[in-house]
Design an enzyme around this catalytic site. Structure first.
Site, mmCIF file in Angstrom:
data_model
loop_
_atom_site.group_PDB
_atom_site.id
_atom_site.type_symbol
_atom_site.label_atom_id
_atom_site.label_comp_id
_atom_site.label_asym_id
_atom_site.label_seq_id
_atom_site.Cartn_x
_atom_site.Cartn_y
_atom_site.Cartn_z
ATOM 1 N N ARG A 124 57.761 -70.578 42.516
ATOM 2 C CA ARG A 124 58.305 -70.864 41.176
ATOM 3 C C ARG A 124 57.407 -70.324 40.076
ATOM 4 O O ARG A 124 57.880 -69.917 39.029
ATOM 5 C CB ARG A 124 58.431 -72.377 40.990
ATOM 6 N N LYS B 25 58.155 -76.283 60.368
ATOM 7 C CA LYS B 25 58.480 -77.672 60.652
ATOM 8 C C LYS B 25 58.158 -78.534 59.432
ATOM 9 O O LYS B 25 57.368 -78.078 58.604
ATOM 10 C CB LYS B 25 57.717 -78.161 61.881
ATOM 11 N N HIS C 260 53.746 -74.493 65.696
ATOM 12 C CA HIS C 260 52.565 -73.661 65.949
ATOM 13 C C HIS C 260 51.899 -73.975 67.291
ATOM 14 O O HIS C 260 51.143 -73.173 67.811
ATOM 15 C CB HIS C 260 51.575 -73.708 64.778
ATOM 16 N N LYS D 91 49.854 -71.510 70.785
ATOM 17 C CA LYS D 91 48.529 -71.694 71.388
ATOM 18 C C LYS D 91 48.541 -71.109 72.801
ATOM 19 O O LYS D 91 49.441 -71.400 73.588
ATOM 20 C CB LYS D 91 48.167 -73.193 71.437
ATOM 21 N N ASP E 78 55.742 -85.996 62.281
ATOM 22 C CA ASP E 78 54.753 -84.942 62.054
ATOM 23 C C ASP E 78 54.276 -84.320 63.374
ATOM 24 O O ASP E 78 54.027 -83.118 63.429
ATOM 25 C CB ASP E 78 53.555 -85.543 61.296
ATOM 26 N N HIS F 223 55.272 -81.110 68.241
ATOM 27 C CA HIS F 223 54.174 -80.631 69.088
ATOM 28 C C HIS F 223 54.096 -81.373 70.439
ATOM 29 O O HIS F 223 54.009 -80.757 71.493
ATOM 30 C CB HIS F 223 52.828 -80.793 68.374
HETATM 31 C C1 BG6 Z 1 50.433 -80.050 61.926
HETATM 32 C C2 BG6 Z 1 50.519 -81.439 61.374
HETATM 33 O O1 BG6 Z 1 51.692 -79.588 62.309
HETATM 34 O O2 BG6 Z 1 49.562 -80.047 63.055
HETATM 35 C C3 BG6 Z 1 49.134 -81.972 61.005
HETATM 36 O O3 BG6 Z 1 51.342 -81.434 60.222
HETATM 37 C C4 BG6 Z 1 48.197 -81.857 62.174
HETATM 38 O O4 BG6 Z 1 49.209 -83.324 60.574
HETATM 39 C C5 BG6 Z 1 48.227 -80.447 62.759
HETATM 40 O O5 BG6 Z 1 46.891 -82.163 61.711
HETATM 41 C C6 BG6 Z 1 47.436 -80.386 64.051
HETATM 42 O O6 BG6 Z 1 47.368 -79.059 64.472
HETATM 43 P P1 BG6 Z 1 46.183 -78.566 65.406
HETATM 44 O O7 BG6 Z 1 46.549 -77.158 65.742
HETATM 45 O O8 BG6 Z 1 44.922 -78.697 64.617
HETATM 46 O O9 BG6 Z 1 46.190 -79.478 66.597
#
Ligand code: BG6
Length: 486
Positions: free
Chosen positions: A49, A153, A183, A187, A240, A245
């Site tokens: 923005r 996400k 993400h 890994k 979250d 994950h």
């Molecule tokens: C994110 C979450 O997707 O993943 C965070 O929003 C979290 O809250 C993070 O801290 C953890 O990622 P990683 O790769 O450090 O385990």
């Protein structure tokens, strides 16, 4: 078949002045260029923005890349000056997106690009809908070349909102164009779960209810809220971490061998795991929230005392779940999942504990159960795996001891790439295998929707501990305990 070379494109990032872009995506894009993975001629257009010019956006990005120690000043300058552009989209009005389309076309023309476009939504959830609508209504898709839409996400807040978002996405984009990012799937050690299982016959032959007693998955963070109250207060650990994950790890541990390595074979098997999970009840879930305590020797405040958090907040920072996968491979094998902030250490790992031998000559069943044989896969930070097994202690007496055989990725391969780098490279290559498909995201929400609708009451735990006592009771009721790998 060799992967076809990536094609030059325009990489458009929405949320370009935000934290994710400045701290994560930008250094990754720089690194992709430095390693020759970003095709020559490609350009990056930041969208947000704020009324910035190309020059002020480049200055912002230069500081971010310098802070991330991405490269020498000279290399950073040539990346920033050659690749980066900025366009402000101040409102959700179609006219603003039409102006964006004109800018996109102008950069493509000036840079000799043939109209391949990546749209990356590094935005809060509530901005996904208007942005997708804007892209569609202003006819940024279809493009003269290919288009890929990358969505961060969380994909929705619950089942209904995820379904509504999928419907909206599909109004303007085909599923084959959509890359829903998690993400964790980038890994190396998460991907290695498939290799570990399906490239090692001896491992796969142990991987079922015949040999495995129970499975634990721990995703622990020592960090707390980290100034993210605005987002986290309306998310909590279930949205979250668990829905995405933790569930991704669960599906890769639980899935059947895919028919091939292609994206749909693998994703089909993941969906089947989700469909086979016995529906969760409130007694299968523990929600926790940290109170003040100590991490790394330092006193830290409780969640409710963190800046921006409601002093009566009901948001969970810890979740533990017990579940069963009702299929041929896993019937009756307990799976225990837990994740939390302000745990004693940062560690993500999976442990499969073997059943006791049917007759125990060398130990009592109790002795075996206190230290059973197990395989642990350490996803981070010290990536690798270990096998705990029994050996005879030399000497006249028959004494048995548990020992650990370890493999560390770092010893063999050195530092591993960042998950985001792998995923952005896949988007550029057009490989959606490591991205979440529409039906998968909905199946995952289906699992947690009842818990979101009637959440069990919060239990509290001091920062720097492994969660509330109720998380211990949850597994003890099924005769087990938690394992984690360090
Ligand atoms: C994110 C979450 O997707 O993943 C965070 O929003 C979290 O809250 C993070 O801290 C953890 O990622 P990683 O790769 O450090 O385990």
């Amino acid at each position: 078949m060799p992967t076809p070379p990536p094609e030059p494109h325009l990489f458009v990032v929405f949320g370009a002045t935000g934290d994710l872009m400045q701290r994560k995506l930008l250094p990754v894009l720089y690194s992709l260029q430095a390693s020759g993975k970003m095709p020559e001629g490609s350009r990056i257009l930041g969208v947000a923005r704020r009324p910035l010019t190309d020059a002020s956006f480049r200055a912002l990005c230069t500081s971010a890349l310098q802070a991330a120690k991405s490269g020498s000043d000279k290399l950073i300058q040539s990346f920033v000056q050659e690749r980066l552009f900025y366009q402000s989209v101040p409102t959700e009005a179609t006219a603003d997106f039409v102006a964006l389309r004109q800018r996109v076309e102008q950069i493509e023309k000036a840079s000799g690009l043939s109209g391949n476009r990546i749209f990356y939504l590094a935005l809060p959830l509530e901005a996904f809908g208007p942005t997708i609508t804007g892209l569609g209504e202003a006819k940024l898709n279809p493009a003269p070349g290919w288009t890929r839409l990358v969505i961060e996400k969380p994909f929705g807040r619950d089942l209904a909102s995820a379904q509504a978002l999928n419907t909206l996405v599909h109004r303007y984009f085909d599923e084959g164009q959509v890359y829903r990012i998690d993400h964790y799937l980038g890994k190396e050690t998460v991907q290695n779960l498939l290799v570990f299982r399906f490239a090692n016959m001896f491992i796969e032959s142990l991987w079922s209810r015949e040999r495995i007693d129970h499975v634990t998955i721990t995703v622990a963070e020592s960090l707390g809220l980290e100034d993210r109250a605005q987002y986290y207060e309306s998310a909590g650990a279930l949205r979250d971490m668990v829905q995405n994950h933790v569930t991704q790890i669960l599906t890769l541990v639980g899935m059947e061998p895919p028919g091939s390595r292609d994206e749909d074979s693998i994703r089909n098997e993941k969906v089947k795991v989700l469909q086979s999970i016995v529906r969760l009840g409130p007694h299968d879930v523990v929600r926790g929230q940290y109170t003040s305590g100590t991490t790394a020797g330092q006193p830290v405040p409780g969640y409710r005392q963190e800046p921006g958090v409601n002093p009566q907040s009901d948001t969970e920072t810890f979740v533990a779940i017990r579940l069963k996968i009702a299929n041929w491979r896993w019937q009756d094998v307990p799976f225990f999942l837990r994740t939390g902030k302000r745990m004693p250490v940062k560690t993500t790992g999976v442990t499969l504990t073997f059943k006791a031998p049917p007759v125990t000559f060398f130990q009592t069943a109790e002795e075996y159960r206190s230290n059973p044989d197990r395989i642990s896969i350490l996803i981070q930070p010290d990536e690798g795996f270990e096998l705990a097994f029994e050996v005879k202690v030399p000497g006249r007496e028959m004494r048995v001891q548990t020992h650990r055989m370890k493999f560390h990725y770092a010893d063999v391969f050195g530092p591993l790439p960042d998950g985001y780098e792998t995923l952005l490279d896949d988007v550029i290559l057009g490989d959606p295998t490591l991205f979440v498909r529409a039906d998968e995201v909905e199946e995952s929400w289906k699992l947690y929707d009842p818990i979101l609708k009637s959440p069990p009451p919060l239990a509290f735990y001091p920062a720097g501990t492994w969660g509330p006592d109720a998380a211990q009771t949850l597994v003890q009721e099924w005769g087990q305990r938690w394992y984690y790998v360090t």
